[in-house]
Design a protein around this motif. Sequence first.
Motif, PDB file in Angstrom:
ATOM      1  N   ASP A   1       0.835  -1.207   0.000  1.00 27.84           N
ATOM      2  CA  ASP A   1       0.000   0.000   0.000  1.00 27.84           C
ATOM      3  C   ASP A   1       0.867   1.254   0.000  1.00 27.84           C
ATOM      4  N   THR A   2       1.915   1.253   0.826  1.00 27.09           N
ATOM      5  CA  THR A   2       2.809   2.411   0.878  1.00 27.09           C
ATOM      6  C   THR A   2       3.504   2.617  -0.463  1.00 27.09           C
ATOM      7  N   TYR A   3       3.904   1.521  -1.099  1.00 27.61           N
ATOM      8  CA  TYR A   3       4.547   1.609  -2.417  1.00 27.61           C
ATOM      9  C   TYR A   3       3.633   2.313  -3.416  1.00 27.61           C
ATOM     10  N   HIS A   4       2.381   1.897  -3.484  1.00 28.38           N
ATOM     11  CA  HIS A   4       1.455   2.498  -4.446  1.00 28.38           C
ATOM     12  C   HIS A   4       1.141   3.946  -4.072  1.00 28.38           C
ATOM     13  N   LEU A   5       1.088   4.248  -2.776  1.00 27.58           N
ATOM     14  CA  LEU A   5       0.843   5.621  -2.345  1.00 27.58           C
ATOM     15  C   LEU A   5       1.983   6.530  -2.792  1.00 27.58           C
ATOM     16  N   ILE A   6       3.223   6.089  -2.567  1.00 26.62           N
ATOM     17  CA  ILE A   6       4.386   6.896  -2.947  1.00 26.62           C
ATOM     18  C   ILE A   6       4.474   7.032  -4.461  1.00 26.62           C
ATOM     19  N   ARG A   7       4.297   5.926  -5.178  1.00 31.06           N
ATOM     20  CA  ARG A   7       4.455   5.946  -6.637  1.00 31.06           C
ATOM     21  C   ARG A   7       3.368   6.790  -7.306  1.00 31.06           C
ATOM     22  N   ALA A   8       2.158   6.774  -6.752  1.00 29.77           N
ATOM     23  CA  ALA A   8       1.090   7.602  -7.329  1.00 29.77           C
ATOM     24  C   ALA A   8       1.437   9.076  -7.253  1.00 29.77           C
ATOM     25  N   GLY A   9       2.153   9.478  -6.204  1.00 35.25           N
ATOM     26  CA  GLY A   9       2.553  10.873  -6.090  1.00 35.25           C
ATOM     27  C   GLY A   9       3.685  11.257  -7.012  1.00 35.25           C
ATOM     28  N   LEU A  10       4.286  10.259  -7.693  1.00 36.23           N
ATOM     29  CA  LEU A  10       5.404  10.529  -8.594  1.00 36.23           C
ATOM     30  C   LEU A  10       5.018  10.446 -10.063  1.00 36.23           C
TER      31      LEU A  10
ATOM     32  N   HIS B   1       5.576   9.161  13.907  1.00 33.08           N
ATOM     33  CA  HIS B   1       5.063   8.189  12.944  1.00 33.08           C
ATOM     34  C   HIS B   1       6.178   7.834  11.959  1.00 33.08           C
ATOM     35  N   PHE B   2       6.248   6.572  11.598  1.00 30.93           N
ATOM     36  CA  PHE B   2       7.305   6.132  10.693  1.00 30.93           C
ATOM     37  C   PHE B   2       7.062   6.604   9.274  1.00 30.93           C
ATOM     38  N   SER B   3       5.840   6.545   8.826  1.00 33.10           N
ATOM     39  CA  SER B   3       5.525   6.911   7.457  1.00 33.10           C
ATOM     40  C   SER B   3       4.423   7.964   7.476  1.00 33.10           C
ATOM     41  N   THR B   4       4.701   9.143   6.935  1.00 33.87           N
ATOM     42  CA  THR B   4       3.712  10.226   6.910  1.00 33.87           C
ATOM     43  C   THR B   4       3.747  10.901   5.539  1.00 33.87           C
ATOM     44  N   ARG B   5       2.693  11.624   5.257  1.00 33.69           N
ATOM     45  CA  ARG B   5       2.616  12.367   4.004  1.00 33.69           C
ATOM     46  C   ARG B   5       1.828  13.635   4.241  1.00 33.69           C
ATOM     47  N   SER B   6       2.023  14.607   3.380  1.00 36.90           N
ATOM     48  CA  SER B   6       1.227  15.826   3.443  1.00 36.90           C
ATOM     49  C   SER B   6      -0.138  15.582   2.811  1.00 36.90           C
ATOM     50  N   ARG B   7      -1.044  16.484   3.034  1.00 37.31           N
ATOM     51  CA  ARG B   7      -2.439  16.295   2.621  1.00 37.31           C
ATOM     52  C   ARG B   7      -2.581  16.111   1.117  1.00 37.31           C
ATOM     53  N   HIS B   8      -1.797  16.850   0.340  1.00 37.97           N
ATOM     54  CA  HIS B   8      -1.999  16.865  -1.113  1.00 37.97           C
ATOM     55  C   HIS B   8      -1.024  15.962  -1.862  1.00 37.97           C
ATOM     56  N   TYR B   9      -0.234  15.158  -1.162  1.00 37.79           N
ATOM     57  CA  TYR B   9       0.786  14.384  -1.885  1.00 37.79           C
ATOM     58  C   TYR B   9       0.151  13.391  -2.864  1.00 37.79           C
ATOM     59  N   SER B  10      -0.719  12.519  -2.367  1.00 38.33           N
ATOM     60  CA  SER B  10      -1.394  11.558  -3.246  1.00 38.33           C
ATOM     61  C   SER B  10      -2.601  10.993  -2.511  1.00 38.33           C
ATOM     62  N   THR B  11      -2.922   9.733  -2.780  1.00 37.40           N
ATOM     63  CA  THR B  11      -4.048   9.096  -2.113  1.00 37.40           C
ATOM     64  C   THR B  11      -3.692   8.798  -0.660  1.00 37.40           C
ATOM     65  N   THR B  12      -4.573   8.116   0.053  1.00 34.95           N
ATOM     66  CA  THR B  12      -4.334   7.783   1.454  1.00 34.95           C
ATOM     67  C   THR B  12      -4.357   6.264   1.633  1.00 34.95           C
ATOM     68  N   LEU B  13      -3.748   5.802   2.718  1.00 35.83           N
ATOM     69  CA  LEU B  13      -3.813   4.376   3.034  1.00 35.83           C
ATOM     70  C   LEU B  13      -5.262   3.950   3.288  1.00 35.83           C
ATOM     71  N   GLY B  14      -6.036   4.844   3.885  1.00 33.50           N
ATOM     72  CA  GLY B  14      -7.443   4.534   4.128  1.00 33.50           C
ATOM     73  C   GLY B  14      -8.207   4.315   2.840  1.00 33.50           C
ATOM     74  N   ALA B  15      -7.929   5.127   1.822  1.00 30.59           N
ATOM     75  CA  ALA B  15      -8.612   4.960   0.536  1.00 30.59           C
ATOM     76  C   ALA B  15      -8.213   3.652  -0.137  1.00 30.59           C
ATOM     77  N   LEU B  16      -6.937   3.284  -0.039  1.00 31.76           N
ATOM     78  CA  LEU B  16      -6.487   2.019  -0.623  1.00 31.76           C
ATOM     79  C   LEU B  16      -7.135   0.832   0.079  1.00 31.76           C
ATOM     80  N   ARG B  17      -7.246   0.905   1.402  1.00 33.61           N
ATOM     81  CA  ARG B  17      -7.871  -0.186   2.154  1.00 33.61           C
ATOM     82  C   ARG B  17      -9.363  -0.270   1.847  1.00 33.61           C
ATOM     83  N   ALA B  18     -10.003   0.889   1.729  1.00 34.27           N
ATOM     84  CA  ALA B  18     -11.436   0.887   1.408  1.00 34.27           C
ATOM     85  C   ALA B  18     -11.691   0.278   0.030  1.00 34.27           C
ATOM     86  N   ALA B  19     -10.825   0.583  -0.933  1.00 35.49           N
ATOM     87  CA  ALA B  19     -10.980   0.004  -2.270  1.00 35.49           C
ATOM     88  C   ALA B  19     -10.813  -1.515  -2.222  1.00 35.49           C
ATOM     89  N   ARG B  20      -9.868  -1.978  -1.399  1.00 34.67           N
ATOM     90  CA  ARG B  20      -9.662  -3.414  -1.279  1.00 34.67           C
ATOM     91  C   ARG B  20     -10.862  -4.087  -0.611  1.00 34.67           C
TER      92      ARG B  20
END
Length: 460
Positions: free
Chosen positions: A92-101, A382-401
Amino acid sequence: MPACTTNPHALAGVIARLNAPDYDRWAAQIRATGGCRQPIHLRGKVEHYDRGTGRLLHCYTTRNEPDGILRLPCKTRRASRCPACAEIYRADTYHLIRAGLIGGKGVPESVTAHPTLFVTLTAPSFGTVHSRCEKNGKVSPCHARRDAETCPHGRVMSCTAKHCLDDPHLGEPLCPDCYDYTGSVLFNALAPLLWKRFADSLRRRLAKLGGLTLKDLREHLTVSFAKVAEYQRRGVVHFHAVIRLDGPGGPAAPPPSWATADALTHAVRHAAHVVSALVPAIDDQPARLLKRGTQFDIRPITLNGDLTEQAVARYIAKYATKAAECVGTLDRRINPLDNLDAFNLREHPKRVIAECLRLATIEDLAELRLANWAHMLGFRGHFSTRSRHYSTTLGALRAAREHHARDHEITTGRLPLFEEDTILVISEWTYAGKGYSVGDQIIAAAIAGTRIRDMAGGAR
């Protein structure tokens, strides 16, 4: 987990489970957890009622399940606790980071044109430690010095060993009595504050470069980022961050023309040098100013080359599932009354933990809550954090799953298809424990191994 055992209690548990009439359903639950090592046990029910008539349309209860419970994956991010669930978190973190790139998952593909840097912020030195130095594939001696000084404690500050990658001495100080354990703990505790001040200073510098006030900056530019914390072998935290410049409101708009990669690089260098945190005087030590290390790395992210978006996403996702295990500490909280000798820790992490517990008793440092975070060597962010506008959220990825799994259950007839607006759902759940018995653990490990082999065969 053990593949076999001679423990009579475990063997009895294995035989009883395999011969149970509901074994097939139990095995189905285990497979549904995806190989979770410590599944959560829930007891309860879910009822679906027609809102108009009050008629019960569907009911699920754990009374008919094996042992009267439903087993669900623990969903921890720590690979040391549950590799299976941590792998889902890593993906999930991989897809979150890559979507922002490169875009996707709600982020426009035009984001690839925005200035983006991969930044590593290190920690300062708290004493000389054993390290592995490699250049052009050749390993050099650790700290080879002909005229090495002798420390006040009588140790020669030199090491001629060529350490291997798994050498337990890596990260340990050449002289533990000279090492600044107090500074190491306090830096870890204040690392989240240093990051916040770094981000604030970065925005102020960019505003100055654009001839704007900090208040007006948000109308022209948005600084988006995603970061992860990594423990060095010496037990000190540093940060890896993806920092991107967007237009106002996020990645949908391009940044202004003056907001270039060079401007971002300049702002990052400035912020990394100027931010600091003041620690009050404690014991017989004066007040000290903690700053980040003088070494930091700033590299542009490209679509091809050595530092691609895939490489960056993999790197950050890898550390999102780790903690301080590489240092040799525990992955669970430590009680201040615990005997540290009973945990079989190496001397270096044990001294860091002991220093956390000692500093926790000082009133001026009470807000750092060092006793609660002693197992993390003082780090409480927190080990892994992001700003509000970077990309999607872990919650959105989990909800889609979850929606995908629910649609699959409906398609296969395992769940009824209801009009959600006309249905009243009443749920009642209670926690009933977690993990496996010794016998169940052996069978679950075999089921998980079979599942992994099947997946590997399908991939081929």
